[in-house]
Scaffold this motif. Structure first.
Motif, PDB file in Angstrom:
ATOM      1  N   ALA A  92       8.695   5.947   9.244  1.00 25.17           N
ATOM      2  CA  ALA A  92       8.374   4.663   9.880  1.00 25.17           C
ATOM      3  C   ALA A  92       7.070   4.069   9.372  1.00 25.17           C
ATOM      4  N   GLY A  93       6.990   2.733   9.475  1.00 25.58           N
ATOM      5  CA  GLY A  93       5.732   2.019   9.306  1.00 25.58           C
ATOM      6  C   GLY A  93       5.332   1.661   7.898  1.00 25.58           C
ATOM      7  N   ALA A  94       6.226   1.820   6.908  1.00 25.47           N
ATOM      8  CA  ALA A  94       5.858   1.510   5.525  1.00 25.47           C
ATOM      9  C   ALA A  94       5.846   0.005   5.291  1.00 25.47           C
ATOM     10  N   ASP A  95       5.140  -0.407   4.241  1.00 22.76           N
ATOM     11  CA  ASP A  95       5.089  -1.819   3.866  1.00 22.76           C
ATOM     12  C   ASP A  95       6.376  -2.292   3.207  1.00 22.76           C
ATOM     13  N   ALA A 141       0.829  -1.200   0.000  1.00 23.58           N
ATOM     14  CA  ALA A 141       0.000   0.000   0.000  1.00 23.58           C
ATOM     15  C   ALA A 141       0.864   1.250   0.000  1.00 23.58           C
ATOM     16  N   ASN A 142       2.020   1.149   0.647  1.00 24.99           N
ATOM     17  CA  ASN A 142       2.923   2.300   0.674  1.00 24.99           C
ATOM     18  C   ASN A 142       4.368   1.822   0.627  1.00 24.99           C
ATOM     19  N   ILE A 143       5.198   2.610  -0.002  1.00 21.06           N
ATOM     20  CA  ILE A 143       6.597   2.234  -0.200  1.00 21.06           C
ATOM     21  C   ILE A 143       7.482   3.457   0.011  1.00 21.06           C
ATOM     22  N   VAL A 144       8.598   3.249   0.668  1.00 20.54           N
ATOM     23  CA  VAL A 144       9.579   4.320   0.857  1.00 20.54           C
ATOM     24  C   VAL A 144      10.753   4.050  -0.075  1.00 20.54           C
ATOM     25  N   ASP A 145      11.018   4.989  -0.960  1.00 19.09           N
ATOM     26  CA  ASP A 145      12.156   4.894  -1.868  1.00 19.09           C
ATOM     27  C   ASP A 145      13.333   5.600  -1.195  1.00 19.09           C
ATOM     28  N   MET A 188      -1.474   2.956  -4.748  1.00 17.49           N
ATOM     29  CA  MET A 188      -0.288   3.013  -3.894  1.00 17.49           C
ATOM     30  C   MET A 188       0.069   4.438  -3.483  1.00 17.49           C
ATOM     31  N   HIS A 189       0.787   4.524  -2.356  1.00 19.30           N
ATOM     32  CA  HIS A 189       1.333   5.793  -1.866  1.00 19.30           C
ATOM     33  C   HIS A 189       2.847   5.640  -1.772  1.00 19.30           C
ATOM     34  N   GLY A 190       3.581   6.679  -2.125  1.00 19.02           N
ATOM     35  CA  GLY A 190       5.033   6.626  -2.094  1.00 19.02           C
ATOM     36  C   GLY A 190       5.644   7.729  -1.261  1.00 19.02           C
ATOM     37  N   HIS A 191       6.785   7.435  -0.673  1.00 21.46           N
ATOM     38  CA  HIS A 191       7.518   8.412   0.142  1.00 21.46           C
ATOM     39  C   HIS A 191       8.988   8.326  -0.276  1.00 21.46           C
ATOM     40  N   GLY A 219       6.785  -5.702   7.177  1.00 22.59           N
ATOM     41  CA  GLY A 219       7.305  -4.992   6.007  1.00 22.59           C
ATOM     42  C   GLY A 219       8.412  -5.751   5.291  1.00 22.59           C
ATOM     43  N   ARG A 220       8.748  -5.267   4.116  1.00 24.39           N
ATOM     44  CA  ARG A 220       9.777  -5.887   3.286  1.00 24.39           C
ATOM     45  C   ARG A 220      10.861  -4.862   2.944  1.00 24.39           C
TER      46      ARG A 220
END
Length: 287
Positions: free
Chosen positions: A185-188, A122-126, A145-148, A219-220
């Motif tokens: 914090a807390g991203a998938d 649902a959300n990913i941090v690049d 999706m949401h991205g950060h 998370g992964r």
């Protein structure tokens, strides 16, 4: 410019099939056209501009013997500071580096997006996501999706403009910061695209530790790299050593890195001829 000296250079380039002599002078061949500034492939920035980040880095190879003898980067020996400090202190170098990082894999982006099921998250941090080209493509392909994106301030500002240009302002966040500092914090999922090969094991452990500390329990951690002896080249291996003191790690080396942080390598997905995606899960999650 000395015309006789220029003619010597053009004649040599003709012998390499970069130029072709005509009755009017010289012109680029089909092969040589790849080096034109308007070719859009980044070769000019990387090969012809010695004042760019890539050109300056290539010149560090004159200190190759130092790297082979010590196992350390040659760049600081030549310039008195490491590659990343040099970029931070010279905005023109950082700008050329950011441009090169975007150009060098832009043609692979559609395949990278298509080769992996990004929609699982649902959300990913690049993490250190550069100018946002890849994340923008992932989010465009998956509207749910949401991205950060996290990167140093000047590059983060470029990423914000990339997201705005793609109409993604409502589904993206951008944080100016380093991957050596606490991450959102807390991203998938936390994506490290061509990051770990820039660093020795000590720094790679620090980066992974930040990802693990920030990740959701289920998370992964997604590591995209040219895996050693599978997708990497000897040329790039040497470049990572000479410029950054890093290397293209083999699969078992990635496993070992991950285990130190309670990460289990779950799957390896081939994205392109050059890169694979290594998906790690937190051992404690059991999922």
């Amino acid at each position: 410019m000395d015309s006789a000296a220029l003619d010597l250079l053009l004649a040599h380039l003709a012998s390499l099939d970069v130029m072709q002599q005509t009755t009017a002078g010289y012109r680029t061949t089909e092969f040589g056209a790849n080096l034109r500034a308007d070719a859009g492939n980044g070769f000019t920035n990387m090969l012809l501009r010695l004042d760019s980040a890539a050109g300056r880095a290539e010149l560090a190879f004159v200190e190759l013997a130092h790297s082979i003898t010590t196992g350390q980067a040659a760049y600081p020996r030549r310039y008195g500071k490491d590659f990343w400090a040099d970029l931070a202190e010279q905005p023109r170098l950082r700008e050329s580096f950011d441009q090169q990082m975007t150009l060098r894999f832009q043609h692979q982006v559609p395949r990278i997006v298509a080769a992996f099921d990004w929609s699982r998250f649902a959300n990913i941090v690049d993490v250190s996501g550069g100018q946002g080209t890849l994340l923008a493509a992932i989010l465009t392909a998956h509207p749910e999706m949401h991205g950060h994106l996290v990167d140093l301030a000047p590059t983060a500002a470029d990423a914000s403009r990339t997201f705005s240009a793609h109409g993604l302002d409502d589904r993206t966040d951008v944080t100016a910061g380093s991957f050596f500092d606490p991450l959102p914090a807390g991203a998938d999922a936390y994506l490290l695209f061509d990051i770990l090969h820039d660093w020795d094991d000590e720094h790679a452990h620090r980066i992974l530790a930040r990802c693990v500390a920030a990740a959701h329990p289920t998370g992964r951690i997604l590591v995209v790299e040219a895996v050693g002896r599978q997708r990497s080249t000897s040329e790039m291996d040497l470049a990572m050593l000479v410029i950054c003191g890093g290397r293209e790690r083999e699969l078992d080396e990635f496993r070992t890195l991950g285990l130190a942080h309670g990460l289990i390598l779950d799957t390896v997905t081939t994205l392109t001829e050059e890169r694979q995606l290594l998906e790690f899960r937190l051992e404690a999650s059991g999922l």
